[in-house]
Design a protein around this motif. Structure first.
Motif, PDB file in Angstrom:
ATOM      1  N   VAL A 110       0.793  -1.239  -0.171  1.00  0.00           N
ATOM      2  CA  VAL A 110      -0.054   0.097   0.067  1.00  0.00           C
ATOM      3  C   VAL A 110       0.845   1.384   0.000  1.00  0.00           C
ATOM      4  N   VAL A 111       0.340   2.202  -0.615  1.00  0.00           N
ATOM      5  CA  VAL A 111       1.203   3.740  -0.583  1.00  0.00           C
ATOM      6  C   VAL A 111       0.452   4.603   0.456  1.00  0.00           C
ATOM      7  N   LEU A 112       1.001   4.880   1.477  1.00  0.00           N
ATOM      8  CA  LEU A 112       0.706   5.797   2.343  1.00  0.00           C
ATOM      9  C   LEU A 112       1.380   7.122   2.002  1.00  0.00           C
ATOM     10  N   LYS A 113       2.638   7.475   2.780  1.00  0.00           N
ATOM     11  CA  LYS A 113       3.401   8.198   2.425  1.00  0.00           C
ATOM     12  C   LYS A 113       4.520   7.627   1.346  1.00  0.00           C
ATOM     13  N   ASN A 114       4.967   6.361   1.784  1.00  0.00           N
ATOM     14  CA  ASN A 114       5.595   5.557   1.109  1.00  0.00           C
ATOM     15  C   ASN A 114       4.995   4.163   0.803  1.00  0.00           C
ATOM     16  N   ARG A 115       5.582   3.529  -0.270  1.00  0.00           N
ATOM     17  CA  ARG A 115       4.947   2.199  -0.372  1.00  0.00           C
ATOM     18  C   ARG A 115       5.342   1.386   0.671  1.00  0.00           C
ATOM     19  N   LYS A 116       4.716   0.291   1.241  1.00  0.00           N
ATOM     20  CA  LYS A 116       5.198  -0.854   1.886  1.00  0.00           C
ATOM     21  C   LYS A 116       4.483  -1.865   1.950  1.00  0.00           C
ATOM     22  N   LEU A 117       5.289  -3.099   2.070  1.00  0.00           N
ATOM     23  CA  LEU A 117       4.415  -4.322   2.127  1.00  0.00           C
ATOM     24  C   LEU A 117       3.297  -4.459   3.276  1.00  0.00           C
ATOM     25  N   VAL A 118       2.256  -5.231   3.043  1.00  0.00           N
ATOM     26  CA  VAL A 118       1.326  -5.321   4.089  1.00  0.00           C
ATOM     27  C   VAL A 118       1.537  -6.861   4.632  1.00  0.00           C
ATOM     28  N   ASP A 119       1.149  -7.307   5.812  1.00  0.00           N
ATOM     29  CA  ASP A 119       1.287  -8.590   6.304  1.00  0.00           C
ATOM     30  C   ASP A 119       1.031  -9.716   5.196  1.00  0.00           C
ATOM     31  N   ALA A 120       1.615 -10.643   5.093  1.00  0.00           N
ATOM     32  CA  ALA A 120       1.290 -11.516   3.902  1.00  0.00           C
ATOM     33  C   ALA A 120       0.303 -12.502   4.418  1.00  0.00           C
ATOM     34  N   SER A 121      -0.007 -12.790   5.675  1.00  0.00           N
ATOM     35  CA  SER A 121      -0.933 -13.736   6.276  1.00  0.00           C
ATOM     36  C   SER A 121      -2.323 -12.895   5.964  1.00  0.00           C
ATOM     37  N   GLN A 122      -2.323 -11.707   6.534  1.00  0.00           N
ATOM     38  CA  GLN A 122      -3.483 -10.832   6.474  1.00  0.00           C
ATOM     39  C   GLN A 122      -3.809 -10.852   4.985  1.00  0.00           C
ATOM     40  N   PHE A 123      -3.021 -10.325   4.127  1.00  0.00           N
ATOM     41  CA  PHE A 123      -3.308 -10.229   2.901  1.00  0.00           C
ATOM     42  C   PHE A 123      -3.725 -11.580   2.298  1.00  0.00           C
ATOM     43  N   SER A 124      -3.433 -12.897   2.413  1.00  0.00           N
ATOM     44  CA  SER A 124      -3.937 -14.268   1.996  1.00  0.00           C
ATOM     45  C   SER A 124      -5.434 -14.327   2.566  1.00  0.00           C
ATOM     46  N   ARG A 125      -5.592 -13.718   3.647  1.00  0.00           N
ATOM     47  CA  ARG A 125      -7.087 -13.758   4.042  1.00  0.00           C
ATOM     48  C   ARG A 125      -8.014 -12.963   3.072  1.00  0.00           C
ATOM     49  N   VAL A 126      -7.439 -11.745   2.768  1.00  0.00           N
ATOM     50  CA  VAL A 126      -8.280 -10.856   2.031  1.00  0.00           C
ATOM     51  C   VAL A 126      -8.493 -11.544   0.768  1.00  0.00           C
ATOM     52  N   ILE A 127      -7.685 -12.358  -0.004  1.00  0.00           N
ATOM     53  CA  ILE A 127      -7.582 -12.936  -1.189  1.00  0.00           C
ATOM     54  C   ILE A 127      -8.761 -14.081  -0.900  1.00  0.00           C
ATOM     55  N   LEU A 128      -8.656 -15.046  -0.115  1.00  0.00           N
ATOM     56  CA  LEU A 128      -9.677 -16.263   0.365  1.00  0.00           C
ATOM     57  C   LEU A 128     -10.917 -15.633   0.319  1.00  0.00           C
ATOM     58  N   GLU A 129     -11.151 -14.366   1.048  1.00  0.00           N
ATOM     59  CA  GLU A 129     -12.638 -13.889   1.065  1.00  0.00           C
ATOM     60  C   GLU A 129     -13.170 -13.431  -0.213  1.00  0.00           C
ATOM     61  N   ILE A 130     -12.162 -12.408  -0.803  1.00  0.00           N
ATOM     62  CA  ILE A 130     -12.417 -12.052  -2.380  1.00  0.00           C
ATOM     63  C   ILE A 130     -12.962 -13.201  -3.138  1.00  0.00           C
ATOM     64  N   LYS A 131     -12.111 -14.478  -3.228  1.00  0.00           N
ATOM     65  CA  LYS A 131     -12.343 -15.632  -4.161  1.00  0.00           C
ATOM     66  C   LYS A 131     -13.680 -16.175  -3.777  1.00  0.00           C
ATOM     67  N   LYS A 132     -14.289 -16.288  -2.302  1.00  0.00           N
ATOM     68  CA  LYS A 132     -15.459 -16.780  -1.826  1.00  0.00           C
ATOM     69  C   LYS A 132     -16.453 -15.806  -2.291  1.00  0.00           C
ATOM     70  N   ARG A 133     -16.425 -14.810  -2.379  1.00  0.00           N
ATOM     71  CA  ARG A 133     -17.444 -13.949  -2.800  1.00  0.00           C
ATOM     72  C   ARG A 133     -17.711 -13.977  -4.236  1.00  0.00           C
ATOM     73  N   LEU A 134     -16.601 -13.974  -5.047  1.00  0.00           N
ATOM     74  CA  LEU A 134     -16.699 -14.024  -6.379  1.00  0.00           C
ATOM     75  C   LEU A 134     -17.474 -15.270  -6.699  1.00  0.00           C
ATOM     76  N   LYS A 135     -16.824 -16.416  -6.106  1.00  0.00           N
ATOM     77  CA  LYS A 135     -17.490 -17.812  -6.428  1.00  0.00           C
ATOM     78  C   LYS A 135     -19.269 -18.153  -6.385  1.00  0.00           C
ATOM     79  N   LYS A 136     -19.242 -17.210  -5.024  1.00  0.00           N
ATOM     80  CA  LYS A 136     -20.755 -17.218  -4.726  1.00  0.00           C
ATOM     81  C   LYS A 136     -21.611 -16.740  -5.786  1.00  0.00           C
ATOM     82  N   ASP A 137     -21.039 -15.534  -6.375  1.00  0.00           N
ATOM     83  CA  ASP A 137     -21.791 -14.882  -7.445  1.00  0.00           C
ATOM     84  C   ASP A 137     -21.644 -15.522  -8.737  1.00  0.00           C
TER      85      ASP A 137
END
Length: 251
Positions: A110-137
């Motif tokens: 993410v870019v706030l003042k500078n670009r920085k990596l987000v927590d990998a485990s947290q981001f993987s959960r974001v991916i999982l939730e996105i995939k679940k919602r897309l699959k549902k529809d």
């Protein structure tokens, strides 16, 4: 051939990165198989810096115009999703899907003042939730997950990249995008670590396409480099017109 199948060919899928209708039309004229937007180029034409300074509505408007003027499969650089909430990110992807978009890039920085990596485990959960919602529809959109480990030169780059890729693969990513990777040994090591198609980007020391094919790369992007070069040439042309006090140099 579906967009997903394009990532399984013997030859890597060469994506032409575009930012407006004329660039998309040029890609179609040159018989590219697919196109993808460059977030940096799209931001620049609106006077913004890269990093979600432009709004999602502005991005959506440009994507609609591009899609209305090309039959090529279109993937959209969605940066980090224009939200940190997976529900909202999924809604953004659904909106792009209704336009005709077949894929998106989502990045783990993410870019706030500078670009920085987000927590990998947290981001993987974001991916999982996105995939679940897309699959549902019953929405099929190729999720090309970008990790910025090389871009940000994080410590233990190879190890950190592999760790993140495994998490993202397990969460349902369809592809992995690693901007700024250049060395052949690094590319080969990363490709061997995952079952997902690996996407690399135009860089000064990146190998030629035939070598990348031999290394197992499945997708090659141009980023915003062509856009930047185009405007460098534009500046040279108008400087020459001004110096010569004539338009003869462009004819």
């Amino acid at each position: 051939m579906s967009f997903e199948e394009m990532h399984k060919q013997n030859n890597p899928l060469l994506m032409c990165n575009v930012w407006d209708v004329p660039s998309a039309k040029s890609a179609e004229k040159m018989k590219f198989e697919a196109i993808g937007t460059s977030s940096a180029a799209m931001a620049a034409i609106l006077g913004y810096s890269d990093g979600e300074e432009m709004s999602f509505l502005e991005l959506e408007r440009i994507v609609k115009q591009i899609k209305a003027h090309t039959v090529l499969p279109l993937s959209v650089d969605l940066e980090s999703g224009y939200s940190q909430n997976p529900v909202e990110i999924a809604e953004h992807i659904k909106q792009l899907y209704t336009i005709g978009v077949v894929g998106v890039n989502l990045e783990d920085s993410v870019v706030l003042k500078n670009r920085k990596l987000v927590d990998a485990s947290q981001f993987s959960r974001v991916i999982l939730e996105i995939k679940k919602r897309l699959k549902k529809d019953n929405i099929s959109v190729f999720l090309n997950i970008r990790t910025d480990t090389f871009l940000l030169k994080c410590p233990n780059t190879i190890e950190e990249t592999k760790k993140r890729i495994q998490l993202y693969e397990d969460a349902g990513a369809d592809g992995i995008f690693i901007p700024c990777i250049e060395k052949e040994e690094d590319v080969s090591s990363i490709v061997r670590s995952t079952r997902l198609p690996v996407n690399v980007m135009c860089m000064p020391n990146l190998s030629d396409f035939e070598t990348l094919k031999m290394l197992g790369v499945k997708r090659i992007s141009m980023g915003n480099f062509l856009f930047d070069e185009m405007y460098t040439n534009y500046e040279k042309m108008i400087a020459l017109i001004k110096a010569q006090k004539s338009f003869k140099s462009i004819f």
